[in-house]
Design a protein around this motif. Sequence first.
Motif, mmCIF file in Angstrom:
data_model
loop_
_atom_site.group_PDB
_atom_site.id
_atom_site.type_symbol
_atom_site.label_atom_id
_atom_site.label_comp_id
_atom_site.label_asym_id
_atom_site.label_seq_id
_atom_site.Cartn_x
_atom_site.Cartn_y
_atom_site.Cartn_z
ATOM 1 N N LEU A 19 0.699 -1.295 0.177
ATOM 2 C CA LEU A 19 -0.042 -0.078 0.074
ATOM 3 C C LEU A 19 0.994 1.187 0.015
ATOM 4 O O LEU A 19 0.553 2.438 -0.659
ATOM 5 C CB LEU A 19 -0.896 -0.056 1.288
ATOM 6 N N PHE A 20 2.034 1.299 0.666
ATOM 7 C CA PHE A 20 2.832 2.391 0.887
ATOM 8 C C PHE A 20 3.601 2.541 -0.695
ATOM 9 O O PHE A 20 4.166 3.636 -0.822
ATOM 10 C CB PHE A 20 3.863 2.561 1.994
ATOM 11 N N MET A 21 3.884 1.538 -1.191
ATOM 12 C CA MET A 21 4.377 1.752 -2.347
ATOM 13 C C MET A 21 3.547 2.241 -3.528
ATOM 14 O O MET A 21 4.099 2.718 -4.578
ATOM 15 C CB MET A 21 4.902 0.309 -3.105
ATOM 16 N N LEU A 22 2.209 2.159 -3.316
ATOM 17 C CA LEU A 22 1.160 2.547 -4.233
ATOM 18 C C LEU A 22 0.845 4.303 -4.222
ATOM 19 O O LEU A 22 0.360 4.875 -5.003
ATOM 20 C CB LEU A 22 0.064 1.977 -4.098
ATOM 21 N N ARG A 23 1.365 4.638 -2.760
ATOM 22 C CA ARG A 23 1.147 6.098 -2.655
ATOM 23 C C ARG A 23 1.575 7.176 -3.550
ATOM 24 O O ARG A 23 0.907 8.130 -3.735
ATOM 25 C CB ARG A 23 1.634 6.334 -1.145
ATOM 26 N N PRO A 24 2.702 6.930 -4.180
ATOM 27 C CA PRO A 24 3.485 8.094 -5.142
ATOM 28 C C PRO A 24 2.619 8.100 -6.431
ATOM 29 O O PRO A 24 2.603 8.898 -7.155
ATOM 30 C CB PRO A 24 4.834 7.748 -5.394
ATOM 31 N N LEU A 25 1.866 7.133 -6.726
ATOM 32 C CA LEU A 25 1.179 6.923 -8.010
ATOM 33 C C LEU A 25 0.117 7.998 -7.967
ATOM 34 O O LEU A 25 -0.680 8.443 -7.003
ATOM 35 C CB LEU A 25 0.576 5.781 -8.349
ATOM 36 N N PRO A 26 -0.173 8.719 -9.296
ATOM 37 C CA PRO A 26 -1.032 9.758 -9.426
ATOM 38 C C PRO A 26 -2.605 9.103 -9.560
ATOM 39 O O PRO A 26 -2.988 9.181 -10.765
ATOM 40 C CB PRO A 26 -0.684 10.453 -10.709
ATOM 41 N N LEU A 27 -3.102 8.836 -8.441
ATOM 42 C CA LEU A 27 -4.423 8.141 -8.446
ATOM 43 C C LEU A 27 -5.611 9.059 -8.500
ATOM 44 O O LEU A 27 -5.381 10.066 -8.067
ATOM 45 C CB LEU A 27 -4.522 7.001 -7.231
ATOM 46 N N PRO A 28 -6.655 8.705 -8.883
ATOM 47 C CA PRO A 28 -7.888 9.691 -9.110
ATOM 48 C C PRO A 28 -8.277 9.822 -7.365
ATOM 49 O O PRO A 28 -8.032 9.027 -6.621
ATOM 50 C CB PRO A 28 -9.006 8.955 -9.685
ATOM 51 N N ALA A 29 -8.859 10.969 -7.274
ATOM 52 C CA ALA A 29 -9.308 11.399 -5.760
ATOM 53 C C ALA A 29 -10.049 10.402 -5.041
ATOM 54 O O ALA A 29 -9.764 10.126 -4.017
ATOM 55 C CB ALA A 29 -10.086 12.763 -6.007
ATOM 56 N N GLY A 30 -10.966 9.815 -6.053
ATOM 57 C CA GLY A 30 -12.028 8.503 -5.333
ATOM 58 C C GLY A 30 -11.051 7.325 -4.813
ATOM 59 O O GLY A 30 -11.538 6.876 -3.830
ATOM 60 N N ALA A 31 -9.786 7.115 -5.328
ATOM 61 C CA ALA A 31 -9.088 6.032 -4.840
ATOM 62 C C ALA A 31 -8.367 6.185 -3.970
ATOM 63 O O ALA A 31 -7.719 5.294 -3.166
ATOM 64 C CB ALA A 31 -8.258 5.384 -6.283
ATOM 65 N N ARG A 32 -8.175 7.755 -3.336
ATOM 66 C CA ARG A 32 -7.196 7.874 -2.551
ATOM 67 C C ARG A 32 -7.471 7.551 -1.171
ATOM 68 O O ARG A 32 -6.720 7.022 -0.068
ATOM 69 C CB ARG A 32 -7.029 9.384 -2.400
ATOM 70 N N SER A 33 -8.957 7.366 -0.769
ATOM 71 C CA SER A 33 -9.448 6.743 0.313
ATOM 72 C C SER A 33 -8.992 5.183 0.655
ATOM 73 O O SER A 33 -8.770 4.878 1.589
ATOM 74 C CB SER A 33 -10.824 6.706 0.593
ATOM 75 N N SER A 34 -9.064 4.405 -0.648
ATOM 76 C CA SER A 34 -8.391 3.062 -0.424
ATOM 77 C C SER A 34 -7.045 2.967 -0.277
ATOM 78 O O SER A 34 -6.567 1.621 -0.017
ATOM 79 C CB SER A 34 -8.817 2.396 -1.776
#
Length: 141
Positions: A19-34
């Motif tokens: 999960l911490f490795m995915l944090r730098p990716l430019p995810l959509p705002a809705g996916a940030r809570s996941s």
Amino acid sequence: MGWFLVNIAVPLLAPVFVLFMLRPLPLPAGARSSLKWIAPVKDGQLCWVAIAFCASALYEYGTIASELATPPAALLQISNGLANVCLVMSSIVATGGALYSTPVEKPAHISWPRHFSCFCTSLFFALASASLYAIIHFGMR
């Protein structure tokens, strides 16, 4: 120490590290809570780790005990029985968590342990099964 890190620590901590490795990716705002640390384990997913720990413990007990001239010590026999119980209970919790998902956001009127009770239960089974696995692994040597 190496056995403990590879067989116990990595399976327990891997979901949160990924999960911490995915944090730098430019995810959509809705996916940030996941990306909250509780998201990958909130629905009892640690019970799958507990099932693997129990299966490994039972395998070690079964293969090594069959080669011994005398029966294993009472603590090892009890640990073997508890590993069987933990395997069954973990399977039930993992299945229930898959069927009935918990929202990531905790309502204000519910306590944290109550809202994430499936996570707390799966954490208990994961730690219990890890302990049983270590007892059997080191006790049979």
